[in-house]
Design a protein around this motif. Structure first.
Motif, PDB file in Angstrom:
ATOM      1  N   ALA A   1       1.427  10.631  10.853  1.00  0.00           N
ATOM      2  CA  ALA A   1       0.128  10.312  10.247  1.00  0.00           C
ATOM      3  C   ALA A   1       0.314  10.172   8.742  1.00  0.00           C
ATOM      4  CB  ALA A   1      -0.887  11.409  10.554  1.00  0.00           C
ATOM      5  N   VAL A   2      -0.214   9.079   8.187  1.00  0.00           N
ATOM      6  CA  VAL A   2      -0.103   8.793   6.752  1.00  0.00           C
ATOM      7  C   VAL A   2      -1.496   8.641   6.151  1.00  0.00           C
ATOM      8  CG1 VAL A   2       0.847   7.223   5.005  1.00  0.00           C
ATOM      9  CG2 VAL A   2       2.099   7.608   7.141  1.00  0.00           C
ATOM     10  N   ASP A   3      -1.683   9.251   4.980  1.00  0.00           N
ATOM     11  CA  ASP A   3      -2.946   9.125   4.251  1.00  0.00           C
ATOM     12  C   ASP A   3      -2.835   7.979   3.243  1.00  0.00           C
ATOM     13  OD1 ASP A   3      -5.500   9.805   3.057  1.00  0.00           O
ATOM     14  OD2 ASP A   3      -4.338  10.622   1.388  1.00  0.00           O
ATOM     15  N   PHE A   4      -3.653   6.939   3.426  1.00  0.00           N
ATOM     16  CA  PHE A   4      -3.756   5.835   2.478  1.00  0.00           C
ATOM     17  C   PHE A   4      -5.121   5.900   1.806  1.00  0.00           C
ATOM     18  CE2 PHE A   4      -0.554   4.041   5.403  1.00  0.00           C
ATOM     19  CZ  PHE A   4       0.397   3.587   4.495  1.00  0.00           C
ATOM     20  N   ASP A   5      -5.157   6.485   0.611  1.00  0.00           N
ATOM     21  CA  ASP A   5      -6.399   6.561  -0.163  1.00  0.00           C
ATOM     22  C   ASP A   5      -7.554   7.111   0.667  1.00  0.00           C
ATOM     23  OD1 ASP A   5      -5.261   5.521  -2.533  1.00  0.00           O
ATOM     24  OD2 ASP A   5      -5.454   3.497  -1.750  1.00  0.00           O
ATOM     25  N   GLY A   6      -7.285   8.210   1.387  1.00  0.00           N
ATOM     26  CA  GLY A   6      -8.347   8.859   2.144  1.00  0.00           C
ATOM     27  C   GLY A   6      -8.471   8.385   3.584  1.00  0.00           C
TER      28      GLY A   6
ATOM     29  N   ARG B   1      -6.708   7.949   7.257  1.00  0.00           N
ATOM     30  CA  ARG B   1      -5.597   8.455   8.073  1.00  0.00           C
ATOM     31  C   ARG B   1      -5.124   7.340   9.003  1.00  0.00           C
ATOM     32  NH1 ARG B   1      -4.272  13.843   9.899  1.00  0.00           N
ATOM     33  NH2 ARG B   1      -3.025  13.794  11.814  1.00  0.00           N
ATOM     34  N   VAL B   2      -3.853   6.976   8.885  1.00  0.00           N
ATOM     35  CA  VAL B   2      -3.273   5.907   9.696  1.00  0.00           C
ATOM     36  C   VAL B   2      -2.083   6.485  10.459  1.00  0.00           C
ATOM     37  CG1 VAL B   2      -2.157   3.645   9.661  1.00  0.00           C
ATOM     38  CG2 VAL B   2      -3.983   4.158   8.024  1.00  0.00           C
ATOM     39  N   THR B   3      -2.024   6.216  11.752  1.00  0.00           N
ATOM     40  CA  THR B   3      -0.985   6.793  12.611  1.00  0.00           C
ATOM     41  C   THR B   3       0.043   5.730  13.010  1.00  0.00           C
ATOM     42  OG1 THR B   3      -2.571   8.393  13.501  1.00  0.00           O
ATOM     43  CG2 THR B   3      -0.549   8.055  14.745  1.00  0.00           C
ATOM     44  N   TYR B   4       1.321   6.114  12.945  1.00  0.00           N
ATOM     45  CA  TYR B   4       2.434   5.246  13.342  1.00  0.00           C
ATOM     46  C   TYR B   4       3.207   5.908  14.468  1.00  0.00           C
ATOM     47  CZ  TYR B   4       1.826   2.959   8.769  1.00  0.00           C
ATOM     48  OH  TYR B   4       1.325   2.307   7.673  1.00  0.00           O
ATOM     49  N   ASP B   5       3.487   5.164  15.540  1.00  0.00           N
ATOM     50  CA  ASP B   5       4.471   5.621  16.522  1.00  0.00           C
ATOM     51  C   ASP B   5       5.847   5.571  15.880  1.00  0.00           C
ATOM     52  OD1 ASP B   5       2.513   5.877  18.444  1.00  0.00           O
ATOM     53  OD2 ASP B   5       2.799   3.840  19.211  1.00  0.00           O
ATOM     54  N   PHE B   6       6.767   6.402  16.384  1.00  0.00           N
ATOM     55  CA  PHE B   6       8.120   6.382  15.844  1.00  0.00           C
ATOM     56  C   PHE B   6       8.723   4.977  15.905  1.00  0.00           C
ATOM     57  CE2 PHE B   6       9.360  11.142  16.464  1.00  0.00           C
ATOM     58  CZ  PHE B   6       8.429  11.478  15.489  1.00  0.00           C
ATOM     59  N   ALA B   7       8.341   4.198  16.926  1.00  0.00           N
ATOM     60  CA  ALA B   7       8.878   2.844  17.068  1.00  0.00           C
ATOM     61  C   ALA B   7       8.379   1.902  15.976  1.00  0.00           C
ATOM     62  CB  ALA B   7       8.511   2.282  18.438  1.00  0.00           C
TER      63      ALA B   7
ATOM     64  N   ASP C   1       0.844  -1.200   0.000  1.00  0.00           N
ATOM     65  CA  ASP C   1       0.000   0.000   0.000  1.00  0.00           C
ATOM     66  C   ASP C   1       0.877   1.247   0.000  1.00  0.00           C
ATOM     67  OD1 ASP C   1      -2.249  -1.522   0.037  1.00  0.00           O
ATOM     68  OD2 ASP C   1      -2.828  -1.073   2.099  1.00  0.00           O
ATOM     69  N   ILE C   2       0.516   2.226  -0.825  1.00  0.00           N
ATOM     70  CA  ILE C   2       1.282   3.473  -0.919  1.00  0.00           C
ATOM     71  C   ILE C   2       0.444   4.631  -0.396  1.00  0.00           C
ATOM     72  CG2 ILE C   2       2.240   5.157  -2.556  1.00  0.00           C
ATOM     73  CD1 ILE C   2       3.338   2.900  -4.181  1.00  0.00           C
ATOM     74  N   GLY C   3       1.061   5.469   0.423  1.00  0.00           N
ATOM     75  CA  GLY C   3       0.369   6.621   0.998  1.00  0.00           C
ATOM     76  C   GLY C   3       1.267   7.837   1.041  1.00  0.00           C
ATOM     77  N   THR C   4       0.749   8.898   1.660  1.00  0.00           N
ATOM     78  CA  THR C   4       1.478  10.169   1.770  1.00  0.00           C
ATOM     79  C   THR C   4       1.505  10.608   3.224  1.00  0.00           C
ATOM     80  OG1 THR C   4       0.693  10.811  -0.428  1.00  0.00           O
ATOM     81  CG2 THR C   4       1.604  12.555   0.961  1.00  0.00           C
ATOM     82  N   ILE C   5       2.671  11.014   3.713  1.00  0.00           N
ATOM     83  CA  ILE C   5       2.770  11.485   5.099  1.00  0.00           C
ATOM     84  C   ILE C   5       2.042  12.817   5.228  1.00  0.00           C
ATOM     85  CG2 ILE C   5       4.340  12.298   6.901  1.00  0.00           C
ATOM     86  CD1 ILE C   5       6.380  10.304   5.960  1.00  0.00           C
TER      87      ILE C   5
END
Length: 726
Positions: free
Chosen positions: A629-634, A636-642, A614-618
Motif C-alpha cells: 500500500a502506497v500513500d500518494f498525497d493522502g 491509499r493505492v494498493t499494488y500486487d507484488f506482480a 507521482d511520488i508517494g510513501t509505502i
C-alpha cells in the motif's frame, strides 16, 4: 590500471558484497578462494550474488593504483555442493524464497544428498516434507529456477559477446525459458524487445552461425536503428545516415539496405520523404511518427485559418477583472501578453522561473471565465497537473486523462469526431509534450477552440520523440509571447536569480560558508564516495537541523544519470539504508522495498489514478496477501507484488523525472563522471526544481562544462518546416 592477459580460474565463496548494481548486475565483492586464508577483490557481472555460495570464477588480474590487485570477472558458474552438510549450508543461505534454516534442515533430512536433484528434476516430491504444501513447493521451485535461469542467461550472453547488462530486461520479458526462446528464433528478440533486441539477436546469430533470411535481418536492422534514433529524441533519421550505420555496425552492404528500405515502406513500417532540395537527403520516418508530425502541422494550419471570436475587453477591464478575482496587480508586460493571447486562436507563452507564468494562467482563466467561456486545464504529468490545479483553484488533469486514454486499447476517447467540450484549452509545462501526444491533443481540440500553450522552452525537451514547443516557436507561425521581467519577490530568491544566470550562460553567485547552508549554494567535492557520504549527511542532519525539513518528504536528490556511485540506482540503495531503518522489507526480483520508502510511479495508471512522476510513501507491505500500500498525497493505492515494476525508489531521481515538479529542497550532484549529460538546460532544469533550498555538490569544472555547453543534441524533426511551408 594495468591488466594481465593470462586467465585465472578460482573456486571459492563470497565473503562480502561491497557494491551491487541491481539493474545491470555489476558487483564488487571480497572472494575467498578454497583452501586460502586470504580474500581477494573481484569485480564484474555477478548475477544474484549470495554469501556462502561456492562459485567458480574465470577472470583476468588487474592492478588498480588505489585498490591494488583485483580479479576482473569474465565468467561465473555456481558449483553445486555434493555432501549433505554442503547442501544444507547452501539452502540455508536464504537465496531461495520459501526455504529458511528449518525448512532446509527438513529437506536435507528427507532427501539427503539427492535434495538439489529433487528440487531440479522432481519438484512434485517436495510435498513429502512436513510443512511444505503445494503452494510452498511451487514457490520454492519458481525461486530456484529464477535464481539459476538468470545466471544461465548471463553466461549465454557472455558467450555471444553481448553486454550482460541486457540480461535483466530479457529475463523479465521471457522468464526462465529465455535461452531456449532466443536459440529457437533469435529475431523474436528484435520484435519483442525494441532497442536492444536486434543487437542481441544478431550477436547470437553470428556466434552460433544460425541461418536466417538476410532480407529479414536487414529490415530488422533498419527498424532497430530507427528505434535507437527515436529513443534519442529524433522523429526521423536520414537514409544515408542509416545506410552508413548498417555498414559500420552490422556489415550490411548498401544494395540490400536500399532493397530492404523499399520493402519496409511497401509494408507500411516506414515513410520516406524526399524534398525538392537535392542537398538534403531522404528522411526515413517510423510510420506513426510521420503521421503524427504531419497531423500536427495540418491541424494547426486548419485552426489558424478559422477566424477567432474577439473578446470585447480593454486594458482597464482586464485589470479590474484580475483585481476582483485574484487580488493581483499585473505588470505592464503581463497586461500586454494577456491582451495578445486573448486575441489569438493559438498562442504560446514562455518564460523562466519568477516571470509570472502561473499568474498569467490564473489571469487568463479569470478573464475567460468572466466572459462565460468553458475552460479546460491540463499538463503532461500528474504532479504538474496537480500543481496547476492548486495554483488556479480549478480542476486540472493530465493530458492523457483529459483525452480519455484507454491503456487496454491504446486509444483516446476524445478525437476529431468527439472533440473536447471547451472554448479554451490551456496546457502548462508544454515543453514536456512529445510529437505523438501533441498530435492526439490537437485532434481533440475543436477547430474553433482557443489553445494556449505555456512552458519554459529552455528546459529539457520531452522524453519522447520531437521538440514540439521549440519547433512551434522556431516556425514563427504561432504567436509567441515571452515573459522576461522577474518580479520583485522572485528577484529576492537566489534560486530564481541563479537559474536565470545559468539560462543566460552567466556564472551564478553561490553563497554559504561551508558550515551554514545558503538558499542556493555549492559544496566543492571531487571524490564520488565522499559526495555520497555528504549527500547522506545533508539529508540526515544538516538540512533538517538548519531548515526543519523532513529528510524523506521534503528533500529530493536530482542527478543527471542512473549509473555510477552518484547515479539514481546506487543513491537510492544507500539513502534507503540511511534514511529508512524500518524492518519488514520485501525483495521482488532486483528491487527491495520497505515500509516508509519514498517511491515514484513510473507510468500512467488510469485505473489506480496515479501517473508517471507521482511520488508517494509505502504505508505497509503484506507478505501473505502479496501486496504493497502506497500513500500518494493522502490517497491509499494498493499494488500486487506482480505490479511492482510500476514503481521505483525515489530518494534520488533523474532530472527528466523531476520536470513539472517543485520540491522544498533539492540536492544536485554534479561531477565530471556525468560528462555526456553536462548541459546548460539540464543544469537549469534541475536548479529550478527547488522551492526554498538548492544544494549543488561536486566540482567547479563539471559546473563550468555544463554552463558552457549550450548545444544540446539536435533533434531531427520536420515540424517547423511543415508549418513554414503550409
Amino acid at each position: 590500471m594495468n591488466t594481465f592477459s593470462s586467465t585465472t580460474v578460482l573456486e571459492g565463496h563470497l565473503e562480502r558484497i561491497t557494491f551491487h548494481n541491481e539493474e545491470n548486475h555489476f558487483a564488487i565483492a571480497r572472494f575467498r578462494p578454497a583452501k586460502s586464508s586470504n580474500t581477494i577483490t573481484v569485480l564484474g557481472t555477478l548475477p544474484n550474488p549470495n554469501l556462502g555460495e561456492t562459485l567458480r570464477i574465470t577472470g583476468v588480474w588487474e592492478t588498480n593504483r588505489r585498490y591494488g590487485e583485483q580479479l576482473r570477472i569474465q565468467t561465473v558458474e555456481v558449483v553445486m555442493p555434493a555432501t549433505v552438510d554442503g547442501i544444507k549450508r547452501y539452502l540455508e543461505s536464504g537465496f531461495i524464497r520459501g526455504i529458511g534454516p528449518k525448512t532446509a534442515a527438513r529437506l536435507v533430512k528427507h532427501f539427503q544428498e539427492k535434495t538439489l536433484e529433487i528440487i531440479e528434476a522432481a519438484p512434485h516430491r517436495l510435498t513429502e516434507v512436513k510443512g511444505i504444501g503445494p503452494s510452498g513447493a511451487k514457490s520454492i521451485v519458481n525461486s530456484w529456477y529464477a535464481h539459476h535461469a538468470i545466471r544461465g542467461l548471463m553466461q549465454f550472453l557472455q558467450e555471444c559477446g553481448v553486454k550482460t547488462s541486457y540480461g535483466a530486461k530479457i529475463y523479465n520479458h521471457y522468464g526462465p525459458d529465455a535461452v531456449d526462446i532466443i536459440r529457437e528464433d533469435p529475431f523474436r528478440l528484435a520484435e519483442d524487445i525494441p532497442g536492444i533486441g536486434f543487437y542481441v539477436a544478431d550477436a547470437v546469430i553470428r556466434h552460433y552461425g544460425i541461418w536466417v533470411d538476410e532480407a529479414r535481418r536487414v529490415g530488422a536492422c533498419i527498424l532497430h536503428l530507427l528505434k535507437q534514433g527515436v529513443d534519442d529524441g529524433h522523429v526521423f533519421l536520414y537514409a544515408d545516415q542509416l545506410a552508413k550505420l548498417c555498414v559500420s555496425k552490422f556489415e550490411i552492404s548498401t544494395e540490400p539496405f536500399w532493397e530492404a528500405l523499399e520493402d519496409l515502406e511497401a509494408g507500411g513500417d516506414i515513410v520516406t520523404v524526399t524534398g525538392d532540395n537535392p542537398e538534403i537527403p531522404t528522411a526515413v520516418y517510423p510510420k506513426h511518427l510521420y503521421e503524427a508530425e504531419a497531423g500536427i502541422a495540418d491541424r494547426l494550419l486548419a485552426m489558424m485559418s478559422v477566424p477567432v471570436s474577439k473578446l470585447d475587453i480593454d486594458s482597464e477591464d482586464i485589470l479590474g477583472t484580475i483585481m476582483q478575482k485574484l487580488a493581483v496587480q499585473l505588470s505592464q508586460e503581463q497586461v500586454a501578453v494577456v491582451k495578445g493571447v486573448i486575441d489569438r486562436h493559438i498562442a504560446i507563452v514562455t518564460g523562466g522561473p519568477g516571470t509570472g507564468k502561473t499568474t498569467l494562467i490564473r489571469s487568463l482563466t479569470a478573464i475567460f471565465g468572466q466572459a462565460g467561456k468553458q475552460i479546460l486545464l491540463a499538463a503532461p504529468t500528474g504532479r504538474a497537473a496537480r500543481r496547476l490545479g492548486e495554483v488556479t483553484g480549478r480542476k486540472a488533469e493530465t493530458i492523457h486523462k483529459l483525452l480519455g486514454y484507454s491503456p487496454q486499447t491504446g486509444l483516446f476517447d476524445k478525437n476529431r469526431d468527439e472533440p473536447l467540450a471547451a472554448d479554451v484549452v490551456i496546457i502548462d509545462e508544454a515543453s514536456m509534450i512529445d510529437t505523438v501526444l501533441m498530435f492526439h491533443l490537437l485532434q481533440a481540440v475543436h477547430v474553433r477552440s482557443r489553445l494556449i500553450l505555456v512552458g519554459d522552452v529552455f528546459q529539457l525537451p520531452s522524453v519522447g520523440a520531437g521538440n514540439v514547443l521549440s519547433d512551434l516557436i522556431k516556425s514563427e507561425r504561432i504567436q509567441t509571447f515571452e515573459l522576461k521581467e522577474i518580479f520583485r519577490q522572485a528577484r529576492q530568491s537566489p534560486i530564481v536569480v541563479n537559474a536565470h544566470h545559468i539560462r543566460e550562460g552567466v556564472k551564478p553567485d553561490f553563497a554559504g560558508d561551508g558550515e551554514t547552508l545558503a538558499e542556493c549554494c555549492f559544496i566543492v567535492e571531487k571524490n564520488p564516495e565522499t559526495v555520497v557520504r555528504k549527500i547522506i549527511e545533508l539529508c540526515r542532519r544538516r538540512i533538517p537541523e538548519q531548515f526543519g525539513m523532513d529528510p524523506v518528504r521534503d528533500i529530493q536528490i536530482i542527478t543527471p544519470m542512473h549509473r555510477g556511485l552518484v547515479g539514481t540506482i546506487h543513491l537510492n540503495q544507500v539513502l534507503q539504508k540511511a534514511l529508512n531503518p524500518t524492518d519488514g522489507e520485501i525483495k521482488i526480483m532486483d528491487d527491495t522495498f520497505k515500509p516508509g520508502d519514498k517511491v515514484m510511479q513510473l507510468k500512467n495508471d488510469y485505473l489506480k489514478e496515479v501517473f508517471n512522476g507521482d511520488i508517494g510513501t509505502i504505508l505497509s507491505i503484506e507478505k501473505k496477501r502479496e501486496d504493497i500500500a502506497v500513500d500518494f498525497d493522502g490517497r491509499r493505492v494498493t499494488y500486487d507484488f506482480a505490479e511492482l515494476d510500476d514503481i521505483s525508489l525515489a530518494y534520488a531521481i533523474t532530472v527528466h523525472k523531476s520536470q513539472g515538479s517543485e520540491y522544498p529542497a533539492v540536492i544536485i550532484p554534479l561531477l565530471t563522471h556525468h560528462y555526456p549529460l553536462l548541459q546548460r538546460n539540464l543544469l537549469y532544469t534541475a536548479i529550478s526544481r527547488g522551492r526554498h533550498l538548492v544544494v549543488l555538490i561536486g566540482t567547479p569544472k563539471a559546473f563550468a562544462i555544463a554552463l558552457k555547453n549550450n548545444k544540446p543534441q539536435h533533434r531531427l524533426s520536420g515540424l517547423a518546416d511543415r508549418l513554414c511551408e503550409g
